[in-house]
Design a protein around this motif. Sequence first.
Motif, PDB file in Angstrom:
ATOM      1  N   GLU A  78       5.129  -5.699   1.386  1.00 44.58           N
ATOM      2  CA  GLU A  78       3.957  -5.971   2.187  1.00 44.58           C
ATOM      3  C   GLU A  78       3.755  -7.477   2.243  1.00 44.58           C
ATOM      4  OE1 GLU A  78       0.090  -4.887   0.635  1.00 44.58           O
ATOM      5  OE2 GLU A  78       0.866  -4.982  -1.389  1.00 44.58           O
ATOM      6  N   TYR A  79       3.106  -7.912   3.285  1.00 42.60           N
ATOM      7  CA  TYR A  79       2.809  -9.315   3.412  1.00 42.60           C
ATOM      8  C   TYR A  79       1.427  -9.455   4.025  1.00 42.60           C
ATOM      9  CZ  TYR A  79       2.728 -14.122   4.833  1.00 42.60           C
ATOM     10  OH  TYR A  79       2.360 -15.431   5.009  1.00 42.60           O
ATOM     11  N   GLY A  80       0.485  -9.933   3.273  1.00 42.53           N
ATOM     12  CA  GLY A  80      -0.851 -10.192   3.774  1.00 42.53           C
ATOM     13  C   GLY A  80      -1.628  -8.969   4.191  1.00 42.53           C
ATOM     14  N   PHE A  81      -1.171  -7.798   3.858  1.00 43.16           N
ATOM     15  CA  PHE A  81      -1.857  -6.583   4.253  1.00 43.16           C
ATOM     16  C   PHE A  81      -3.102  -6.402   3.389  1.00 43.16           C
ATOM     17  CE2 PHE A  81      -1.694  -2.861   6.746  1.00 43.16           C
ATOM     18  CZ  PHE A  81      -2.334  -1.868   6.030  1.00 43.16           C
ATOM     19  N   GLY A  82      -4.232  -6.352   4.047  1.00 43.83           N
ATOM     20  CA  GLY A  82      -5.468  -6.151   3.309  1.00 43.83           C
ATOM     21  C   GLY A  82      -6.091  -7.433   2.773  1.00 43.83           C
ATOM     22  N   ASP A  83      -5.459  -8.560   2.983  1.00 46.90           N
ATOM     23  CA  ASP A  83      -6.036  -9.822   2.484  1.00 46.90           C
ATOM     24  C   ASP A  83      -7.151 -10.279   3.390  1.00 46.90           C
ATOM     25  OD1 ASP A  83      -4.276  -9.812   0.424  1.00 46.90           O
ATOM     26  OD2 ASP A  83      -2.917 -11.281   1.283  1.00 46.90           O
ATOM     27  N   MET A 142       3.863  -0.142  -8.975  1.00 42.44           N
ATOM     28  CA  MET A 142       3.347  -0.317  -7.648  1.00 42.44           C
ATOM     29  C   MET A 142       2.294   0.712  -7.283  1.00 42.44           C
ATOM     30  SD  MET A 142       5.587  -1.985  -4.941  1.00 42.44           S
ATOM     31  CE  MET A 142       6.412  -3.486  -5.196  1.00 42.44           C
ATOM     32  N   GLY A 143       2.092   1.739  -8.084  1.00 42.40           N
ATOM     33  CA  GLY A 143       1.060   2.719  -7.792  1.00 42.40           C
ATOM     34  C   GLY A 143       1.549   3.833  -6.891  1.00 42.40           C
ATOM     35  N   ASN A 144       0.607   4.639  -6.462  1.00 49.38           N
ATOM     36  CA  ASN A 144       0.874   5.793  -5.617  1.00 49.38           C
ATOM     37  C   ASN A 144       0.496   5.446  -4.184  1.00 49.38           C
ATOM     38  OD1 ASN A 144       1.369   7.704  -7.908  1.00 49.38           O
ATOM     39  ND2 ASN A 144      -0.699   7.073  -8.401  1.00 49.38           N
ATOM     40  N   PHE A 150      -4.200   8.886  14.955  1.00 47.36           N
ATOM     41  CA  PHE A 150      -4.716   8.115  13.831  1.00 47.36           C
ATOM     42  C   PHE A 150      -3.677   8.101  12.723  1.00 47.36           C
ATOM     43  CE2 PHE A 150      -8.376   9.362  16.206  1.00 47.36           C
ATOM     44  CZ  PHE A 150      -9.307   8.363  16.036  1.00 47.36           C
ATOM     45  N   VAL A 151      -3.607   6.976  12.016  1.00 48.56           N
ATOM     46  CA  VAL A 151      -2.732   6.826  10.861  1.00 48.56           C
ATOM     47  C   VAL A 151      -3.551   6.189   9.755  1.00 48.56           C
ATOM     48  CG1 VAL A 151      -0.640   5.734   9.947  1.00 48.56           C
ATOM     49  CG2 VAL A 151      -0.688   6.533  12.324  1.00 48.56           C
ATOM     50  N   HIS A 152      -3.482   6.784   8.576  1.00 49.40           N
ATOM     51  CA  HIS A 152      -4.160   6.261   7.388  1.00 49.40           C
ATOM     52  C   HIS A 152      -3.080   5.908   6.374  1.00 49.40           C
ATOM     53  CE1 HIS A 152      -8.117   7.993   8.661  1.00 49.40           C
ATOM     54  NE2 HIS A 152      -7.289   8.751   9.355  1.00 49.40           N
ATOM     55  N   VAL A 153      -3.176   4.738   5.799  1.00 49.99           N
ATOM     56  CA  VAL A 153      -2.207   4.260   4.825  1.00 49.99           C
ATOM     57  C   VAL A 153      -2.973   3.802   3.593  1.00 49.99           C
ATOM     58  CG1 VAL A 153      -0.391   2.565   4.363  1.00 49.99           C
ATOM     59  CG2 VAL A 153      -0.693   3.469   6.685  1.00 49.99           C
ATOM     60  N   GLY A 154      -2.554   4.272   2.447  1.00 52.85           N
ATOM     61  CA  GLY A 154      -3.262   3.874   1.239  1.00 52.85           C
ATOM     62  C   GLY A 154      -2.348   3.749   0.041  1.00 52.85           C
ATOM     63  N   ARG A 155      -2.890   3.094  -0.954  1.00 57.87           N
ATOM     64  CA  ARG A 155      -2.200   2.921  -2.231  1.00 57.87           C
ATOM     65  C   ARG A 155      -3.257   2.843  -3.310  1.00 57.87           C
ATOM     66  NH1 ARG A 155       0.983  -2.373  -2.452  1.00 57.87           N
ATOM     67  NH2 ARG A 155      -1.063  -3.165  -2.894  1.00 57.87           N
TER      68      ARG A 155
END
Length: 101
Positions: free
Chosen positions: A96-101, A1-3, A51-56
């Motif tokens: 996750e569901y549809g996040f970033g799509d 799944m990555g970091n 602010f919130v930043h979320v990444g993978r």
Amino acid sequence: MGNAFVVQYETSSEKADENQRLVEAVFAELAAKAPAGLSYASFRLADGVSFVHVGRYEGEGDSPLPALDAFKEFAAGMADRAPAGARPSGATLIGEYGFGD
């Protein structure tokens, strides 16, 4: 799944719009360079200053974000914009569901 990572912070009310502009510049550079394996989203919360930043990111090593010129500019003034500092954290993706799509 990555970091995965999450970063949260509050800016001063006077610096919130500047912070958003700098974040938008990071996304413009991401769009231009399209680093492989990175998913990233930033949110300005309803209070206008949080602010919130979320990444993978997939692969070995660190996130590609710090190598971006726009991110370097964003990070350089963080202490001035967010005097209490940022609260970075590693994270485990549960789903996750549809996040970033």
